[in-house]
Design a protein around this motif. Structure first.
Motif, PDB file in Angstrom:
ATOM      1  N   LEU A   1      -4.599   6.750   1.533  1.00 23.09           N
ATOM      2  CA  LEU A   1      -4.125   5.362   1.632  1.00 23.09           C
ATOM      3  C   LEU A   1      -4.529   4.470   0.254  1.00 23.09           C
ATOM      4  O   LEU A   1      -5.556   4.465   0.159  1.00 23.09           O
TER       5      LEU A   1
ATOM      6  N   GLU B   1      -1.902  11.135  -8.536  1.00 29.63           N
ATOM      7  CA  GLU B   1      -3.418  11.331  -9.159  1.00 29.63           C
ATOM      8  C   GLU B   1      -4.119  10.293 -10.195  1.00 29.63           C
ATOM      9  O   GLU B   1      -4.816   9.874 -10.218  1.00 29.63           O
ATOM     10  N   GLN B   2      -3.039   9.432 -10.602  1.00 33.08           N
ATOM     11  CA  GLN B   2      -3.174   8.395 -11.654  1.00 33.08           C
ATOM     12  C   GLN B   2      -3.677   7.444 -10.749  1.00 33.08           C
ATOM     13  O   GLN B   2      -4.608   6.612 -11.127  1.00 33.08           O
ATOM     14  N   ALA B   3      -3.471   7.272  -9.512  1.00 37.11           N
ATOM     15  CA  ALA B   3      -3.902   6.097  -8.636  1.00 37.11           C
ATOM     16  C   ALA B   3      -5.328   6.590  -8.176  1.00 37.11           C
ATOM     17  O   ALA B   3      -5.787   5.776  -7.525  1.00 37.11           O
ATOM     18  N   GLY B   4      -5.822   7.810  -8.215  1.00 36.11           N
ATOM     19  CA  GLY B   4      -7.066   8.164  -7.904  1.00 36.11           C
ATOM     20  C   GLY B   4      -7.105   8.950  -6.680  1.00 36.11           C
ATOM     21  O   GLY B   4      -8.029   9.532  -6.295  1.00 36.11           O
TER      22      GLY B   4
ATOM     23  N   ASN C   1      -4.676  -3.265  -3.726  1.00 33.95           N
ATOM     24  CA  ASN C   1      -5.801  -3.730  -4.788  1.00 33.95           C
ATOM     25  C   ASN C   1      -6.251  -2.630  -5.653  1.00 33.95           C
ATOM     26  O   ASN C   1      -7.118  -2.703  -6.634  1.00 33.95           O
ATOM     27  N   GLY C   2      -5.586  -1.414  -5.592  1.00 32.25           N
ATOM     28  CA  GLY C   2      -5.905  -0.209  -6.230  1.00 32.25           C
ATOM     29  C   GLY C   2      -6.864   0.755  -5.769  1.00 32.25           C
ATOM     30  O   GLY C   2      -7.067   1.590  -6.169  1.00 32.25           O
ATOM     31  N   ASN C   3      -7.598   0.254  -4.579  1.00 31.33           N
ATOM     32  CA  ASN C   3      -8.596   0.984  -4.198  1.00 31.33           C
ATOM     33  C   ASN C   3      -7.991   2.003  -3.254  1.00 31.33           C
ATOM     34  O   ASN C   3      -6.894   1.974  -2.851  1.00 31.33           O
ATOM     35  N   VAL C   4      -8.650   3.211  -3.292  1.00 31.56           N
ATOM     36  CA  VAL C   4      -8.040   4.492  -2.600  1.00 31.56           C
ATOM     37  C   VAL C   4      -8.882   5.017  -1.306  1.00 31.56           C
ATOM     38  O   VAL C   4     -10.091   5.050  -1.596  1.00 31.56           O
ATOM     39  N   LEU C   5      -8.322   5.114  -0.053  1.00 31.78           N
ATOM     40  CA  LEU C   5      -9.057   5.582   0.961  1.00 31.78           C
ATOM     41  C   LEU C   5      -8.677   6.869   0.967  1.00 31.78           C
ATOM     42  O   LEU C   5      -7.337   7.046   1.522  1.00 31.78           O
TER      43      LEU C   5
ATOM     44  N   LEU D   1      -4.442   1.233  -1.526  1.00 32.79           N
ATOM     45  CA  LEU D   1      -4.128  -0.034  -1.420  1.00 32.79           C
ATOM     46  C   LEU D   1      -3.679  -0.857  -2.650  1.00 32.79           C
ATOM     47  O   LEU D   1      -3.738  -0.558  -3.496  1.00 32.79           O
TER      48      LEU D   1
ATOM     49  N   ALA E   1       0.556  -1.237  -0.006  1.00 37.54           N
ATOM     50  CA  ALA E   1      -0.002   0.079  -0.058  1.00 37.54           C
ATOM     51  C   ALA E   1       0.892   1.278  -0.079  1.00 37.54           C
ATOM     52  O   ALA E   1       1.897   1.039   0.556  1.00 37.54           O
TER      53      ALA E   1
END
Lengths: 76, 76
Positions: A56, A46-49, A60-64, A58, A4
């Motif tokens: 954070l 930014e590209q990760a969202g 798996n690509g999720n953004v918290l 993660l 992460a």
């Protein structure tokens, strides 16, 4: 396993949240990126969202996105 | 050590964030409370400073409110 990534920008709120979260997450599972010190990584974030920091991303690509509210202690 | 408490309410976003975070945090360091199933704990959450769910109340009293943004994967 992919780590992460915790993005922050060095503000006191970020540093507090970072310390708090990193106390819980084993350090070998998370990479910490200071976007103030490493502005070339803003594009990655930014590209990760990532829309705000601290956040954070993660494995798996999720953004918290983390909102740190004032603690009750601070209000006393 | 006092455990952190993860409050959620069973919505898909909460469950996703819960799974993601709980994958990172050792399970013996966090308690999970489903406020939909245990409404009597809403008052505890409020007193801890929880304003929205999902939220993570840390052992030191700090409250991290978590906003789960759409992941890039979801947008493809």
């Amino acid at each position: 396993m992919k780590k992460a990534i915790f993005y922050h920008a060095g503000c006191p709120v970020c540093v507090s949240a970072e310390t708090d979260l990193l106390n819980l997450i084993p350090s070998n599972e998370v990479e910490v990126v200071h976007l103030g010190s490493e502005p070339q990584k803003v594009k990655d974030a930014e590209q990760a969202g990532v829309q705000s920091v601290p956040a954070l991303v993660l494995a798996n690509g999720n953004v918290l996105h983390i909102n740190f509210g004032a603690s009750i202690e601070d209000l006393k």
